[in-house]
Write an enzyme that holds these catalytic residues in place. Structure first.
Site, PDB file in Angstrom:
ATOM      1  N   HIS A 137       0.820  -1.212   0.000  1.00 12.29           N
ATOM      2  CA  HIS A 137       0.000   0.000   0.000  1.00 12.29           C
ATOM      3  C   HIS A 137       0.855   1.265   0.000  1.00 12.29           C
ATOM      4  CE1 HIS A 137      -3.375  -2.671   0.550  1.00 12.29           C
ATOM      5  NE2 HIS A 137      -4.174  -1.652   0.349  1.00 12.29           N
ATOM      6  N   LYS A 146     -10.055  -8.190   7.036  1.00 10.12           N
ATOM      7  CA  LYS A 146     -10.850  -8.508   8.220  1.00 10.12           C
ATOM      8  C   LYS A 146     -10.796  -7.364   9.217  1.00 10.12           C
ATOM      9  CE  LYS A 146      -7.608 -11.167  11.100  1.00 10.12           C
ATOM     10  NZ  LYS A 146      -7.701 -10.911  12.552  1.00 10.12           N
TER      11      LYS A 146
END
Lengths: 294, 195
Positions: free
Chosen positions: B36, B103
């Site tokens: 990222h 999650k």
């Protein structure tokens, strides 16, 4: 040396069992949870996926979760058995289990940020030894995942925010608060190992040791048995649910132990264990005969 | 809604609502912490076509290198998503992602990004490493393997009926916010606190 080698192979099998086979009482608790949840909800789907995953891992002898956690080990040994020898056999077993992909290389050097690559490192595996009168060696192991470790907590009573005094009612209050703070992030539905008392170190140690207890057992201290029941029931009304999706199952077990404390201190320590409540045990008789414990 | 084919268009994604269950089939890419940061540092042209109109999966897989040189996923559950909160909205909008799988849910900045650029947050079941690895049918290629290592590399994978739950949609709905709010209310009740 030959004897140490024999320990190593037994310990590798112990690790394999913990990483790939969920104990039957945990599976049963998850099955009951699936039945309790409403049809076609995310909660029920999550539990169905979890149970399917548990079966696949067992059949293929592969890790239930890719985070195979910290191996935390308790060893009871007779007088005269070297704890150094047992300890290095366990470290070697973790190394071999990692090479066999029962464990992920899960130890990172905190200074350099590099993965040690073999699953072992300073303080990993975490070993506890206790001498006893039996001629047998007994080893118990949990694999404690990182996501659930991150939501574990320690409170100091009294806590005015929660109206928690230095009594069992105060314990109930802080435990439920910790659970709401955790939401689904510890991979709910979880099991709580709790220690009342002790110091900041022994509190966490005892809270983890509580996780060795089978889910259906009853605390021998009636007041604690009642508190375990109350927390379990109330936790499941919070609506956090499996993975935090909402639902009726936030916890599948609560286990509480007590240590004495200093007059000035009253700690409540909560170790959150994810649904992948991985534990295993083995007893090695004097003659070398091996019995697997659940 | 049962099966969702990847790549997917914006209208289909905007049709998804918090609480939906979907199974993904098609091509997606993995990426976590190092990825990222790298994706935001500058526009990565080589990776961009593998992100447009598909989803990024927050996953640090256990991967096997087979004898014929191919790769396969051995264990591949989701990792905690919130660490990518500073980057996620920008990564979505810059590369035209239609979703994120992870999650634990994400925060406000990501939720706003989902609404602005037409994407969803998809929750995989934490710990379900075997179920999810088996949905990965093929590893197509990998970016930044040498630099980032196996768990942090960007793996382009083909999946079949990969099970996820929509927990944050493109209309401002977040199941994580809803559940947290309700459970806090219940806690106050159980503790006799609040009004």
């Amino acid at each position: 040396m030959a004897e140490a080698d024999r320990y190593v192979e037994t310990f590798v099998e112990l690790v394999r069992r913990a990483a790939t086979e969920l104990p039957p009482d945990v599976v049963e608790a998850l099955q009951k949870a699936r039945e309790r949840e409403q049809q076609e909800t995310l909660a029920q789907r999550a539990l169905a996926t979890i149970l399917n995953n548990v079966d696949l891992a067992r059949e293929a002898s592969l890790p239930i979760c890719q985070d195979t956690g910290t191996p935390v080990v308790w060893i009871h040994h007779p007088i005269g058995v070297s704890t150094r020898e047992l300890g290095s056999a366990m470290v070697e077993a973790v190394r071999r289990a990692t090479a066999k992909q029962y464990l992920r290389p899960n130890a990172v050097n905190t200074f350099t940020g590099k993965n040690t690559g073999d699953g072992t490192g300073r303080g990993i595996p975490l070993l506890h030894f206790e001498e006893w009168d039996s001629p047998d060696i007994e080893v118990r192991l949990i694999l404690k995942g990182g996501g659930s470790e991150n939501v574990s907590a320690q409170y100091k009573l009294p806590d005015s925010r929660l109206g928690a005094g230095r009594d069992l009612e105060g314990v109930r209050r802080v435990v439920l608060d910790a659970l709401v703070a955790a939401q689904g992030k510890g991979c709910a539905p979880g099991v709580l190992g709790i220690c009342i008392g002790g110091d900041r170190v022994s509190g966490f140690e005892e809270s983890k040791r509580q996780l060795l207890r089978p889910l259906p057992d009853t605390n021998p201290v009636p007041e604690l048995a009642a508190l375990e029941e109350t927390i379990l029931t109330q936790a499941n009304t919070l609506g956090v649910g499996p993975m935090g999706f909402g639902g009726r199952t936030t916890l599948i077990g609560v286990k509480i132990g007590v240590l004495d404390r200093l007059p000035a201190c009253y700690f409540v320590t909560i170790s959150y264990m994810c649904w992948a409540d991985r534990r295993a045990g083995v007893r090695i008789a004097e003659g070398g005969e091996v019995t697997w414990l659940s | 809604m049962a099966e969702l084919k990847l790549p997917v268009d914006e209208a289909t994604i905007r049709g998804l609502k918090m609480g939906d269950y979907v199974e993904l089939t098609g091509r997606m890419i993995t990426g976590r912490d190092a990825a990222h940061k790298w994706l935001i540092e500058s526009f990565r042209e080589e990776v961009a076509p593998f992100m447009k109109d598909t989803v990024i999966y927050h996953c640090g897989p256990v991967v096997r290198h087979d004898d014929d040189g191919s790769w396969s996923f051995v264990a591949a559950g989701p990792t905690t998503s919130i660490r990518e909160e500073p980057y996620q909205a920008d990564v979505i909008c810059t590369y035209g992602l239609r979703g994120v799988i992870g999650k634990g849910g994400m925060g406000r900045k990501t939720l706003d990004g989902l609404a602005r650029c037409g994407a969803v947050y998809l929750h995989a079941v934490g710990g379900a490493a075997q179920v999810l690895a088996r949905s990965v049918k093929r590893v197509e290629r990998v970016f930044m393997l040498e630099e980032f290592g196996v768990p942090e590399a960007l793996w382009v994978i083909d999946v079949e009926r990969f099970p996820v739950m929509v927990t944050m949609d493109s209309h401002g709905g977040s199941l994580h916010e809803t559940v947290e709010q309700q459970s806090r209310q219940k806690l106050e009740e159980l503790l006799g606190l609040g009004a």
